[in-house]
Design a protein around this motif. Structure first.
Motif, mmCIF file in Angstrom:
data_model
loop_
_atom_site.group_PDB
_atom_site.id
_atom_site.type_symbol
_atom_site.label_atom_id
_atom_site.label_comp_id
_atom_site.label_asym_id
_atom_site.label_seq_id
_atom_site.Cartn_x
_atom_site.Cartn_y
_atom_site.Cartn_z
ATOM 1 N N ALA A 188 21.320 9.719 15.290
ATOM 2 C CA ALA A 188 20.671 9.150 16.480
ATOM 3 C C ALA A 188 20.681 10.138 17.637
ATOM 4 O O ALA A 188 19.733 10.208 18.428
ATOM 5 N N VAL A 189 21.756 10.918 17.731
ATOM 6 C CA VAL A 189 21.884 11.861 18.847
ATOM 7 C C VAL A 189 20.863 12.988 18.733
ATOM 8 O O VAL A 189 20.302 13.456 19.731
ATOM 9 N N LEU A 190 20.585 13.425 17.502
ATOM 10 C CA LEU A 190 19.677 14.544 17.290
ATOM 11 C C LEU A 190 18.213 14.128 17.280
ATOM 12 O O LEU A 190 17.329 14.949 17.503
ATOM 13 N N GLU A 191 17.943 12.852 16.997
ATOM 14 C CA GLU A 191 16.569 12.362 16.950
ATOM 15 C C GLU A 191 16.073 11.982 18.337
ATOM 16 O O GLU A 191 16.847 11.572 19.202
ATOM 17 N N ASN A 192 14.741 12.066 18.512
ATOM 18 C CA ASN A 192 14.157 11.711 19.803
ATOM 19 C C ASN A 192 14.296 10.220 20.106
ATOM 20 O O ASN A 192 14.486 9.823 21.252
ATOM 21 N N GLU A 193 14.186 9.377 19.056
ATOM 22 C CA GLU A 193 14.235 7.929 19.273
ATOM 23 C C GLU A 193 15.644 7.453 19.601
ATOM 24 O O GLU A 193 15.827 6.435 20.256
ATOM 25 N N GLN A 194 16.653 8.156 19.138
ATOM 26 C CA GLN A 194 18.047 7.851 19.445
ATOM 27 C C GLN A 194 18.432 6.416 19.086
ATOM 28 O O GLN A 194 19.037 5.691 19.865
ATOM 29 N N VAL A 195 18.044 5.994 17.875
ATOM 30 C CA VAL A 195 18.388 4.657 17.377
ATOM 31 C C VAL A 195 19.311 4.805 16.182
ATOM 32 O O VAL A 195 19.047 5.609 15.281
ATOM 33 N N ARG A 196 20.381 4.030 16.149
ATOM 34 C CA ARG A 196 21.335 4.100 15.045
ATOM 35 C C ARG A 196 20.696 3.611 13.752
ATOM 36 O O ARG A 196 20.143 2.524 13.693
ATOM 37 N N SER A 197 20.789 4.442 12.690
ATOM 38 C CA SER A 197 20.224 4.086 11.392
ATOM 39 C C SER A 197 21.200 3.295 10.534
ATOM 40 O O SER A 197 20.840 2.776 9.491
ATOM 41 N N ALA A 198 22.453 3.199 10.967
ATOM 42 C CA ALA A 198 23.480 2.444 10.245
ATOM 43 C C ALA A 198 24.551 2.038 11.249
ATOM 44 O O ALA A 198 24.520 2.444 12.417
ATOM 45 N N SER A 199 25.483 1.218 10.796
ATOM 46 C CA SER A 199 26.590 0.772 11.644
ATOM 47 C C SER A 199 27.855 1.539 11.288
ATOM 48 O O SER A 199 27.990 2.072 10.185
ATOM 49 N N ALA A 200 28.792 1.571 12.224
ATOM 50 C CA ALA A 200 30.082 2.234 12.001
ATOM 51 C C ALA A 200 31.197 1.290 12.417
ATOM 52 O O ALA A 200 31.159 0.715 13.507
ATOM 53 N N LYS A 201 32.202 1.138 11.547
ATOM 54 C CA LYS A 201 33.312 0.221 11.802
ATOM 55 C C LYS A 201 34.619 0.871 11.373
ATOM 56 O O LYS A 201 34.670 1.601 10.379
ATOM 57 N N THR A 202 35.693 0.578 12.085
ATOM 58 C CA THR A 202 36.994 1.142 11.748
ATOM 59 C C THR A 202 37.628 0.382 10.589
ATOM 60 O O THR A 202 37.585 -0.834 10.526
ATOM 61 N N MET A 203 38.229 1.126 9.656
ATOM 62 C CA MET A 203 38.976 0.518 8.552
ATOM 63 C C MET A 203 40.464 0.462 8.866
ATOM 64 O O MET A 203 41.233 -0.183 8.151
ATOM 65 N N GLU A 204 40.855 1.183 9.899
ATOM 66 C CA GLU A 204 42.220 1.128 10.427
ATOM 67 C C GLU A 204 42.139 1.585 11.885
ATOM 68 O O GLU A 204 41.077 2.028 12.348
ATOM 69 N N LYS A 205 43.219 1.427 12.624
ATOM 70 C CA LYS A 205 43.203 1.865 14.015
ATOM 71 C C LYS A 205 42.789 3.330 14.077
ATOM 72 O O LYS A 205 43.310 4.164 13.338
ATOM 73 N N SER A 206 41.830 3.632 14.968
ATOM 74 C CA SER A 206 41.254 4.972 14.997
ATOM 75 C C SER A 206 41.149 5.506 16.418
ATOM 76 O O SER A 206 40.860 4.749 17.352
ATOM 77 N N ILE A 207 41.385 6.801 16.543
ATOM 78 C CA ILE A 207 41.184 7.492 17.812
ATOM 79 C C ILE A 207 40.013 8.451 17.630
ATOM 80 O O ILE A 207 40.027 9.297 16.728
ATOM 81 N N LEU A 208 38.993 8.299 18.461
ATOM 82 C CA LEU A 208 37.764 9.076 18.333
ATOM 83 C C LEU A 208 37.518 9.907 19.579
ATOM 84 O O LEU A 208 37.862 9.492 20.696
ATOM 85 N N TYR A 209 36.898 11.063 19.373
ATOM 86 C CA TYR A 209 36.424 11.878 20.481
ATOM 87 C C TYR A 209 34.900 11.726 20.533
ATOM 88 O O TYR A 209 34.210 11.982 19.540
ATOM 89 N N ALA A 210 34.371 11.321 21.685
ATOM 90 C CA ALA A 210 32.927 11.099 21.843
ATOM 91 C C ALA A 210 32.311 12.186 22.703
ATOM 92 O O ALA A 210 32.877 12.586 23.730
ATOM 93 N N LEU A 211 31.138 12.666 22.273
ATOM 94 C CA LEU A 211 30.412 13.698 23.010
ATOM 95 C C LEU A 211 29.013 13.173 23.320
ATOM 96 O O LEU A 211 28.263 12.803 22.423
ATOM 97 N N LYS A 212 28.651 13.129 24.596
ATOM 98 C CA LYS A 212 27.351 12.631 25.015
ATOM 99 C C LYS A 212 26.220 13.551 24.551
ATOM 100 O O LYS A 212 26.395 14.766 24.423
ATOM 101 N N ARG A 213 25.040 12.954 24.324
ATOM 102 C CA ARG A 213 23.892 13.703 23.821
ATOM 103 C C ARG A 213 23.528 14.870 24.736
ATOM 104 O O ARG A 213 23.264 15.978 24.260
ATOM 105 N N GLN A 214 23.504 14.650 26.039
ATOM 106 C CA GLN A 214 23.108 15.717 26.952
ATOM 107 C C GLN A 214 24.064 16.898 26.876
ATOM 108 O O GLN A 214 23.638 18.068 26.951
ATOM 109 N N ASP A 215 25.350 16.614 26.686
ATOM 110 C CA ASP A 215 26.329 17.704 26.558
ATOM 111 C C ASP A 215 26.177 18.410 25.225
ATOM 112 O O ASP A 215 26.316 19.642 25.130
#
Length: 228
Positions: free
Chosen positions: A83-110
């Motif tokens: 979604a970040v690389l595409e112009n439409e920026q729409v999620r093609s699937a869902s994402a869910k945690t299977m256990e407690k998770s720590i994520l690093y997020a990077l915005k599209r503009q960055d």
């Protein structure tokens, strides 16, 4: 902010200098999710790429009210790039945690700014994304033409490649998986998965303990998949 030393060992950034890594690290936002939480849903707008510091993420789609698991990612993996690389920026699937998770997020503009300054990162990301698309196509093909037993065994081998740890006596798949989750990954039903796993255990090919699969005889599993 992400630890720049963590980025040093991430494949996309391994060729960058320390100064660049320190600058990039300031772009990331740390997010913590409890087990069973959705990170994003199919069809939503998406403007963030995620790197997994710790935890396990299940990428899935809903098909006729059933969850179909497309991929499982663990420590050091990334997801959400489509979604970040595409112009439409729409999620093609869902994402869910299977256990407690720590994520690093990077915005599209960055991310776009980073890619413009470092073309090599673009090529590495493209290669990984194309490889994932190829594996997704292989999964779709297996769901349509292979029998349930072969699909389950192929899934076990694939998870061993992605999450396997060399262990005394074999390879341990370092994921806790329920029979229902395995069914969702192989397009079958839980009862069939239970029967197949029991057969494989009785044949001394695998062993399951505390929801983790230990592969004792990979060679024999590969022969079954090849029809030998």
């Amino acid at each position: 902010m992400i630890d720049w030393n963590f980025l040093r060992h991430f494949p996309f950034f391994e060729d960058l200098e320390e100064a660049d890594l320190r600058e990039i690290s300031s772009m990331f936002i740390t997010r913590t999710y409890e087990k069973g939480r959705n990170v994003f849903l199919e069809g939503e707008g998406g403007d963030e790429l995620y790197i997994i510091k710790s935890g396990v993420i299940n990428i899935y789609r809903i098909d006729e009210a059933r969850e179909i698991i497309l991929a499982i990612f663990g420590d050091g993996d990334f997801f959400g790039e489509m979604a970040v690389l595409e112009n439409e920026q729409v999620r093609s699937a869902s994402a869910k945690t299977m256990e407690k998770s720590i994520l690093y997020a990077l915005k599209r503009q960055d991310l776009m700014s980073l890619l413009n300054r470092n073309p090599n990162i673009s090529m590495k990301m493209l290669k990984t994304t194309l490889d994932r698309l190829r594996k997704a196509n292989e999964l779709i093909t297996s769901l349509t033409i292979l029998d349930a037993r072969t699909r389950v065994i192929r899934m076990i081998l694939r998870l061993a490649d992605q999450h396997g740890i060399q262990h005394k006596g074999g390879v341990l798949i370092n994921l806790k998986l329920t029979h229902q989750q395995i069914a969702d990954m192989t397009g079958t039903v839980r009862e069939t998965v239970t029967k197949i796993l029991l057969e494989l255990q009785n044949g001394k090919l695998i062993h399951i303990e505390k929801k983790k699969i230990m592969i004792y005889n990979r060679e024999q599993l590969e022969k079954i998949v090849l029809g030998d």
